[in-house]
Write a protein that holds these residues in place. Sequence first.
Motif, PDB file in Angstrom:
ATOM      1  N   PRO A 158       0.822  -1.108  -0.041  1.00 52.76           N
ATOM      2  CA  PRO A 158       0.053  -0.013   0.054  1.00 52.76           C
ATOM      3  C   PRO A 158       0.884   1.236   0.164  1.00 52.76           C
ATOM      4  N   GLY A 159       0.285   2.520  -0.080  1.00 54.56           N
ATOM      5  CA  GLY A 159       0.773   3.803  -0.056  1.00 54.56           C
ATOM      6  C   GLY A 159       0.678   4.401  -1.187  1.00 54.56           C
ATOM      7  N   HIS A 160      -0.507   5.394  -1.204  1.00 55.07           N
ATOM      8  CA  HIS A 160      -0.506   6.024  -2.398  1.00 55.07           C
ATOM      9  C   HIS A 160      -0.418   7.406  -2.052  1.00 55.07           C
ATOM     10  N   GLU A 161      -0.259   8.079  -0.879  1.00 50.79           N
ATOM     11  CA  GLU A 161      -0.026   9.449  -0.339  1.00 50.79           C
ATOM     12  C   GLU A 161       1.642   9.516   0.179  1.00 50.79           C
ATOM     13  N   TRP A 162       2.291  10.129  -0.539  1.00 49.74           N
ATOM     14  CA  TRP A 162       3.841  10.053  -0.529  1.00 49.74           C
ATOM     15  C   TRP A 162       4.677  11.384  -0.776  1.00 49.74           C
ATOM     16  N   SER A 163       5.689  11.510  -0.268  1.00 47.35           N
ATOM     17  CA  SER A 163       7.088  12.277  -0.973  1.00 47.35           C
ATOM     18  C   SER A 163       8.310  11.653  -1.004  1.00 47.35           C
ATOM     19  N   GLY A 164       9.037  11.882  -1.792  1.00 44.45           N
ATOM     20  CA  GLY A 164      10.467  11.538  -1.809  1.00 44.45           C
ATOM     21  C   GLY A 164      11.589  12.063  -2.650  1.00 44.45           C
ATOM     22  N   THR A 165      12.358  11.424  -2.766  1.00 43.63           N
ATOM     23  CA  THR A 165      13.443  11.981  -3.893  1.00 43.63           C
ATOM     24  C   THR A 165      14.217  10.991  -4.909  1.00 43.63           C
ATOM     25  N   VAL A 166      14.045  11.445  -5.944  1.00 38.66           N
ATOM     26  CA  VAL A 166      14.672  10.521  -6.996  1.00 38.66           C
ATOM     27  C   VAL A 166      16.016  10.053  -6.827  1.00 38.66           C
ATOM     28  N   ASP A 167      16.280   8.766  -7.000  1.00 41.46           N
ATOM     29  CA  ASP A 167      17.483   8.411  -6.608  1.00 41.46           C
ATOM     30  C   ASP A 167      18.125   7.551  -7.862  1.00 41.46           C
ATOM     31  N   ALA A 168      17.375   7.145  -8.840  1.00 41.73           N
ATOM     32  CA  ALA A 168      17.894   6.488  -9.989  1.00 41.73           C
ATOM     33  C   ALA A 168      16.865   6.706 -11.131  1.00 41.73           C
ATOM     34  N   THR A 203       8.081  16.522   4.574  1.00 37.21           N
ATOM     35  CA  THR A 203       7.099  15.914   5.288  1.00 37.21           C
ATOM     36  C   THR A 203       5.791  16.490   5.012  1.00 37.21           C
ATOM     37  N   ALA A 204       5.727  17.832   4.688  1.00 39.58           N
ATOM     38  CA  ALA A 204       4.434  18.342   4.464  1.00 39.58           C
ATOM     39  C   ALA A 204       3.901  18.094   2.946  1.00 39.58           C
ATOM     40  N   ALA A 205       4.756  17.822   2.166  1.00 43.85           N
ATOM     41  CA  ALA A 205       4.536  17.410   0.841  1.00 43.85           C
ATOM     42  C   ALA A 205       3.875  16.049   0.408  1.00 43.85           C
ATOM     43  N   ALA A 206       4.080  15.308   1.866  1.00 47.98           N
ATOM     44  CA  ALA A 206       3.439  13.851   1.768  1.00 47.98           C
ATOM     45  C   ALA A 206       1.947  13.855   1.717  1.00 47.98           C
ATOM     46  N   LEU A 207       1.296  14.903   2.009  1.00 51.46           N
ATOM     47  CA  LEU A 207      -0.145  15.248   1.883  1.00 51.46           C
ATOM     48  C   LEU A 207      -0.387  15.812   0.777  1.00 51.46           C
ATOM     49  N   LEU A 208       0.230  15.745  -0.227  1.00 49.85           N
ATOM     50  CA  LEU A 208      -0.104  16.401  -1.559  1.00 49.85           C
ATOM     51  C   LEU A 208      -1.220  15.555  -2.316  1.00 49.85           C
ATOM     52  N   GLU A 209      -1.100  14.075  -1.932  1.00 47.98           N
ATOM     53  CA  GLU A 209      -2.147  13.559  -2.691  1.00 47.98           C
ATOM     54  C   GLU A 209      -3.783  13.688  -2.127  1.00 47.98           C
ATOM     55  N   PRO A 210      -3.798  13.857  -0.977  1.00 48.42           N
ATOM     56  CA  PRO A 210      -5.338  14.439  -0.566  1.00 48.42           C
ATOM     57  C   PRO A 210      -5.422  15.645  -1.055  1.00 48.42           C
ATOM     58  N   ALA A 211      -4.495  16.545  -0.933  1.00 48.34           N
ATOM     59  CA  ALA A 211      -4.758  17.919  -1.307  1.00 48.34           C
ATOM     60  C   ALA A 211      -4.924  17.875  -2.861  1.00 48.34           C
ATOM     61  N   ALA A 212      -4.434  17.166  -3.563  1.00 43.21           N
ATOM     62  CA  ALA A 212      -4.811  17.243  -4.894  1.00 43.21           C
ATOM     63  C   ALA A 212      -6.553  16.807  -5.066  1.00 43.21           C
ATOM     64  N   VAL A 213      -6.824  15.755  -4.242  1.00 43.38           N
ATOM     65  CA  VAL A 213      -8.231  15.400  -4.339  1.00 43.38           C
ATOM     66  C   VAL A 213      -9.194  16.551  -3.898  1.00 43.38           C
ATOM     67  N   ALA A 214      -8.696  17.378  -2.775  1.00 46.57           N
ATOM     68  CA  ALA A 214      -9.312  18.522  -2.402  1.00 46.57           C
ATOM     69  C   ALA A 214      -9.459  19.603  -3.618  1.00 46.57           C
ATOM     70  N   ALA A 215      -8.338  19.622  -4.280  1.00 44.47           N
ATOM     71  CA  ALA A 215      -8.211  20.482  -5.278  1.00 44.47           C
ATOM     72  C   ALA A 215      -9.213  20.112  -6.443  1.00 44.47           C
ATOM     73  N   ALA A 216      -9.150  19.068  -6.736  1.00 46.81           N
ATOM     74  CA  ALA A 216     -10.313  18.494  -7.611  1.00 46.81           C
ATOM     75  C   ALA A 216     -11.735  19.007  -7.386  1.00 46.81           C
ATOM     76  N   ALA A 217     -11.927  18.727  -5.830  1.00 52.40           N
ATOM     77  CA  ALA A 217     -13.353  19.098  -5.435  1.00 52.40           C
ATOM     78  C   ALA A 217     -13.516  20.533  -5.489  1.00 52.40           C
ATOM     79  N   VAL A 218     -12.576  21.271  -5.402  1.00 47.36           N
ATOM     80  CA  VAL A 218     -12.652  22.981  -5.267  1.00 47.36           C
ATOM     81  C   VAL A 218     -12.969  23.377  -6.766  1.00 47.36           C
ATOM     82  N   LEU A 219     -12.182  22.827  -7.790  1.00 44.67           N
ATOM     83  CA  LEU A 219     -12.345  22.836  -9.189  1.00 44.67           C
ATOM     84  C   LEU A 219     -13.790  22.694  -9.568  1.00 44.67           C
ATOM     85  N   ALA A 220     -14.145  21.528  -8.990  1.00 42.63           N
ATOM     86  CA  ALA A 220     -15.526  21.018  -9.668  1.00 42.63           C
ATOM     87  C   ALA A 220     -16.584  22.004  -9.073  1.00 42.63           C
ATOM     88  N   ALA A 221     -16.510  22.430  -7.956  1.00 39.43           N
ATOM     89  CA  ALA A 221     -17.632  23.338  -7.125  1.00 39.43           C
ATOM     90  C   ALA A 221     -17.515  24.860  -8.006  1.00 39.43           C
TER      91      ALA A 221
END
Length: 351
Positions: A76-86, A158-176
């Motif tokens: 599992p794990g669809h909400e995440w942040s990280g650094t490209v290493d390869a 650490t904050a960026a790990a919440l950008l997946e739910p933030a994107a869902v919130a953004a989709a809702a705001v745009l739809a409204a």
Amino acid sequence: MIHTPHPHTPQQRAPSGARAVVVDAPGRHRIVSGPRPEPGPEEVRVAVHAAGICGSDHELYEGTRPRSHVRYPVTPGHEWSGTVDAVGEGVDARLVGRRVVAEGFRACLRCVRCREGATTLCLRGYDETGFTQPGAFADVLVLPARLLHPLPDGADLTAAALLEPAAVAAAAVLAAGVRPGDRVAVVGAGTLGVLAVQLLAAFSPGELLAVDPRRTRGELALDAGASRARTPDEVARERGAFDAVLETAGAPGTAGDACRLARPGGCVVLAGALGDGAEGLDPLRLVLGQLTVRSVFGAPSAAWSYAVRAFTEGQLAPRALVTQEYPLDRFGEALERVRDDPAAGKVLLRP
């Protein structure tokens, strides 16, 4: 007593190996170790910084997620942040070292829906990181480079790990389709609701109400930019008062509550993950009130771009929603915390 690791002291991992949580079947998981996977053509490998646990991860573990939307065994794990290493063949090597997040839906980009920009409605069928493809409850994650959204140097991962739910919130705001001066209500002040409040506040609404039975969550919504925070009982007399209502809670009765708050001709956006037992909408109310009802499941590319830009520009600040961090090998304990503690905010796994 639950131990919360310091955010700046993640556990050490061997550079040559990698661990991952694997859910073999509902209720059964293990921690596996093996060689670090190599990215293939057009792919990148990301060293995971943090990955959030949400209600859909609990559904995956308990076996209550629709069977068409999970493929066991899975990491599992669809909400995440990280650094490209390869990077793999065909990918710009300058991405190595970049801080990133990435879209979860593996859309085909060729069907009619994808060409319209509705990548979450891809006609090839549902395919998402952390549910049908390996996710980020692991030391590293391999995924298509085209899904990446690079972040600025020095971005708070650490904050960026919440950008997946933030994107869902953004989709809702745009739809409204909220406009300055509108009266707006957000039903539910969990992670999704508070992020929606932050985004909505930038539209200068005439009123921005947060509705949640938990006073502590209402206080978070006020800090995020809501003008008022009330319990469902306290807004019972405010029916038909709001131009736009975003439902983010996914509780059995909240979709109906959202429709009752909307004014005649208003817009309701359903973004909460409704489960079994959810009460249906009243067709008479919808018809006589001439309500526009939209729904959101996941986030298309446009919503991701919006959320990342808002984060980069400082209009979105999700760090305050993180309340606990656990090392990867305490996945089971972290999942229990999300399930059993109503006061838990966003819980992160830290490899």
